[in-house]
Design a protein around this motif. Sequence first.
Motif, PDB file in Angstrom:
ATOM      1  N   GLU A  48      97.257  19.227  20.159  1.00  0.00           N
ATOM      2  CA  GLU A  48      97.023  18.538  19.382  1.00  0.00           C
ATOM      3  C   GLU A  48      98.123  17.273  19.116  1.00  0.00           C
ATOM      4  O   GLU A  48      99.560  17.652  19.163  1.00  0.00           O
ATOM      5  CB  GLU A  48      97.511  19.421  18.131  1.00  0.00           C
ATOM      6  N   TYR A  49      97.892  16.246  18.683  1.00  0.00           N
ATOM      7  CA  TYR A  49      98.036  15.260  19.184  1.00  0.00           C
ATOM      8  C   TYR A  49      98.361  13.855  17.561  1.00  0.00           C
ATOM      9  O   TYR A  49      96.538  14.095  17.160  1.00  0.00           O
ATOM     10  CB  TYR A  49      98.010  14.447  19.967  1.00  0.00           C
ATOM     11  N   THR A  62     103.191  15.881  18.943  1.00  0.00           N
ATOM     12  CA  THR A  62     102.391  16.274  20.582  1.00  0.00           C
ATOM     13  C   THR A  62     102.637  17.852  20.199  1.00  0.00           C
ATOM     14  O   THR A  62     103.872  18.180  20.032  1.00  0.00           O
ATOM     15  CB  THR A  62     102.875  15.826  21.467  1.00  0.00           C
ATOM     16  N   VAL A  63     101.764  18.715  19.604  1.00  0.00           N
ATOM     17  CA  VAL A  63     102.262  19.951  20.334  1.00  0.00           C
ATOM     18  C   VAL A  63     100.664  20.404  21.279  1.00  0.00           C
ATOM     19  O   VAL A  63      99.658  20.263  21.636  1.00  0.00           O
ATOM     20  CB  VAL A  63     101.738  21.047  19.110  1.00  0.00           C
ATOM     21  N   SER A  64     101.832  21.248  23.452  1.00  0.00           N
ATOM     22  CA  SER A  64     101.018  21.040  23.669  1.00  0.00           C
ATOM     23  C   SER A  64     100.772  22.242  24.920  1.00  0.00           C
ATOM     24  O   SER A  64     101.974  22.033  24.676  1.00  0.00           O
ATOM     25  CB  SER A  64     100.245  19.620  24.910  1.00  0.00           C
ATOM     26  N   ASP A  65     100.119  22.814  25.401  1.00  0.00           N
ATOM     27  CA  ASP A  65     100.758  24.310  26.142  1.00  0.00           C
ATOM     28  C   ASP A  65      99.870  24.260  27.022  1.00  0.00           C
ATOM     29  O   ASP A  65      98.126  23.417  27.542  1.00  0.00           O
ATOM     30  CB  ASP A  65     100.018  25.853  25.260  1.00  0.00           C
ATOM     31  N   ARG A  99     101.606  28.455  20.626  1.00  0.00           N
ATOM     32  CA  ARG A  99     100.164  28.876  20.185  1.00  0.00           C
ATOM     33  C   ARG A  99      99.364  28.189  19.418  1.00  0.00           C
ATOM     34  O   ARG A  99      99.677  28.317  18.510  1.00  0.00           O
ATOM     35  CB  ARG A  99     100.370  30.586  19.845  1.00  0.00           C
ATOM     36  N   LEU A 100      98.413  27.980  20.287  1.00  0.00           N
ATOM     37  CA  LEU A 100      97.262  27.000  19.676  1.00  0.00           C
ATOM     38  C   LEU A 100      96.187  27.641  19.297  1.00  0.00           C
ATOM     39  O   LEU A 100      95.433  28.001  20.661  1.00  0.00           O
ATOM     40  CB  LEU A 100      97.052  25.687  20.736  1.00  0.00           C
ATOM     41  N   VAL A 113     100.570  26.111  13.046  1.00  0.00           N
ATOM     42  CA  VAL A 113     100.530  25.767  13.881  1.00  0.00           C
ATOM     43  C   VAL A 113     102.582  25.580  13.962  1.00  0.00           C
ATOM     44  O   VAL A 113     103.311  24.610  13.199  1.00  0.00           O
ATOM     45  CB  VAL A 113     100.609  24.810  14.945  1.00  0.00           C
ATOM     46  N   VAL A 114     103.644  26.420  14.695  1.00  0.00           N
ATOM     47  CA  VAL A 114     104.761  25.669  14.378  1.00  0.00           C
ATOM     48  C   VAL A 114     105.711  26.009  15.449  1.00  0.00           C
ATOM     49  O   VAL A 114     105.723  27.276  16.071  1.00  0.00           O
ATOM     50  CB  VAL A 114     105.369  26.938  13.690  1.00  0.00           C
TER      51      VAL A 114
END
Length: 351
Positions: A48-49, A62-65, A99-100, A113-114
């Motif tokens: 998620e950007y 940015t949150v990325s996996d 975890r997305l 999401v946290v």
Amino acid sequence: MATHEHEITEPVDLCLPDGTLNPAAVGWSRTPLHRANLRGWGRTKRWEYWCVTTPTHLVALTVSDLDFLALNSVYALVYGPGEREFECSSLVPAARGVRLPDTVAGAPGSEDVVVGPARPTGGKVRVEIRDENAGTRLRARCLTPERLPLEVDILVARPERHESLSVVVPWSGQRFQYTSKHTALPATGRLRIGREILTFGGEKKDAWAVLDHGRGRWPRTVDWNWGAASGRTDGHTVGLQFGGRWTEGTGSTENALCVDGRLTKIGEELDWQWSTSDPMAPWTIRAPSSGQVDLTFTPFHNRSVHTDAGLIANRTDQCFGHYTGRVRTDDGTEIAVDRLLGWAEDVHMRW
């Protein structure tokens, strides 16, 4: 000019039970309708950007996996005289604690999401993406390299019947990407850097949010262009969403206009022209067949990232600047684009 691509109008799973691409998922939609039920490990990428811009500053979260690690970051840029740039990035081995969801994070009916500790230190970052009745709440916290506290608290509105672009790009049955791009979303809130507070929204502080939601299984190396912009021009609220190179030969594109909340899907590949040796020189983006896009992008700042960390190598020139020119919607409306704020990027990724 209607696109040749298939428009999806009902919810659909991205993958078949064996984890390969569901043929029924290939196409595009005006709202997010795909459930990214990905399986497998090693080539799966989720992120998620969010980027929120104003005439004087911007912030990106940015949150990325990426399976073998997570990369979470907070970026802020204050432009004009005395330009300042801040970036905090956290690498998380094996993406532990990240975890997305299968759908857009923080959207109604999806999961929040946290990531990161509540009070991050030592290069860590805290990012929150939460659903609220009025929109999506974005919060972030970190310490800058100068150990200044940096905090973000922004609410992104969800205008009624506002359309976005969701599309599946199929390289093969085993390699594919689902992307959902949302532009021209009004935002309000603030960014605090040390004791300084910068606002989003309000008088003379138009603030616009863009979301890049991505879920897929990627090849080892890939090159892409991405451009986006949001704002008011020629009496309209306009969102620009353009991509290049990575979609060539797939039969899908991620090109669209969002004008006053209504989407125009552009099915042809756009012609991108820019200088790889001088990304700060003007770029041009045109639709060679339909003529629906004829724009010049003039950068004022390059967020340049060049890393080689074994499993990951990244060369990114993300230029922020202004778009000028013209675009045309499906119904034939010509819109003059006058210094619309956004970005254009040139990326090479090995992951």
